[in-house]
Design an enzyme around this catalytic site. Sequence first.
Site, PDB file in Angstrom:
ATOM      1  CG  HIS A 138       8.387  10.688  -4.966  1.00 53.05           C
ATOM      2  ND1 HIS A 138       8.381  11.818  -5.216  1.00 53.05           N
ATOM      3  CD2 HIS A 138       8.901   9.814  -5.806  1.00 53.05           C
ATOM      4  CE1 HIS A 138       8.895  11.818  -6.534  1.00 53.05           C
ATOM      5  NE2 HIS A 138       9.237  10.816  -6.832  1.00 53.05           N
ATOM      6  CG  ASP A 185       2.434   8.809  -3.757  1.00 51.77           C
ATOM      7  OD1 ASP A 185       2.000   8.026  -4.636  1.00 51.77           O
ATOM      8  OD2 ASP A 185       3.558   9.148  -3.745  1.00 51.77           O
ATOM      9  CD  GLN A 197       6.551   3.091  -7.934  1.00 49.39           C
ATOM     10  OE1 GLN A 197       6.173   2.207  -8.633  1.00 49.39           O
ATOM     11  NE2 GLN A 197       6.771   4.268  -8.327  1.00 49.39           N
ATOM     12  CE  LYS A 247       5.976   6.848 -10.653  1.00 45.10           C
ATOM     13  NZ  LYS A 247       7.172   6.792 -11.239  1.00 45.10           N
ATOM     14  CB  CYS A 279      12.306  11.501  -6.029  1.00 41.99           C
ATOM     15  SG  CYS A 279      12.786  12.262  -7.619  1.00 41.99           S
TER      16      CYS A 279
END
Length: 423
Positions: free
Chosen positions: A138, A215, A218, A241, A381
């Site tokens: 991202h 990261d 997700q 999220k 992104c």
Amino acid sequence: MTAVTIPEGMPQYGDVPRFDVERVRADFPILGREVYGEKLVYLDSANTSQKPQQVIEAMALHYAYHNANVARSVHALGAEATAAYDNARAKVAAFINAPSANEVIFTKNATEALNIVANSIGGQLKPGDEVVISEMEHHSNIVPWQLICERTGATLRWFGLTEHGRLDESNLDELVNERTKIVSLVHTSNILGTINATARITARVREVGALLMLDCSQTVPHRGFDVVDYDVDFIAFTGHKMLGPTGIGVLWGREELLNAMPPFLGGGSMIETVKMTGTTYAKAPARFEAGTPPIAEAVGLGAAVDYLNSIGMEAIAWHEKELTAYALDALSTVEGLKIYGPKVPVGRGATISFTLGQIHPHDVGQVLDSLGVQVRVGHHCAKPACDRFGVPALTRASFYLYTTTAEIDALVRGLDQAKRMFS
């Protein structure tokens, strides 16, 4: 909470109890509405998840009865607000198996969390040092490192991608070397759905004495994450999220690393003492939470963690795996549709990006929207990933614990209609 009551005799995902999706959906007011006279089909959870009534009410109750600033006042409301804020931190710490709640830093989003590490750790880089990321990141895990490398003279390097949308580790030992100071990678791709197996990379990072950041924006909402088991140094994720509110994210880091890092923002509450001749800083987490923090948002995030725990992250992961397998099969019936990323439900999350022949993704998105089907279109992104596969944009459908196979069927019908309209 009615959403997590499992009816007697309900089938299981192997040894994991299956939850009742319709009961879950009843907790999300927005899922009962219509768009343009059509039943809402929300397939954009990788962008932001919807919020259960329990999260909405937790935040409303805080504002109605406990609103005050934290860590500043000795009055009753201040003590209640501080306790609620600290309780939320403890819930998040337990959710990711953090050894200490002091290792959980509340930020405004995952982007800020990544920037904190890039500026605090990266700010100490020098010419000859190297930072390693990947082509599937991202933008929030690309741009901060580019800025830091420009400022310090360090070199930015990256893993490429295979044709199947997985990390190309063929040059791992050359890419991660004695000059590498930090490797910062996405764990689950927001555009390709790829879940990166990090064991080999972690072993190499440890071998060369570098740091590892993931990261997990997700990952945490869909499968949970154990920071001890994954042997990482930092992770970042975001509240909105994972059924929580916008305006709050999380940086987790090893406590000894956090306490050795220079602060990113200066101001109230992050100090030990301030004199006109100089300042000393508090230990983590206060060191990285200058100013009034996102208090009600933390309360909402804590309620979201409670909700996810009450259903069970294993059950959510199995539900999404079944949905993904179903969607991959269903989408394969749409003529001219091409999926980018893994084509099998193994080693991938519940996010599927695709093109539909020569139809521009924005046109696909508009047709679907007119039918009540909400997807995201664009470069997500993650423009370098789009460039890698030679596409300017993709249509992305993403699922969560409240998604049903009927909604995937609605997506397929909408794509067939788009084909007819533009053929």
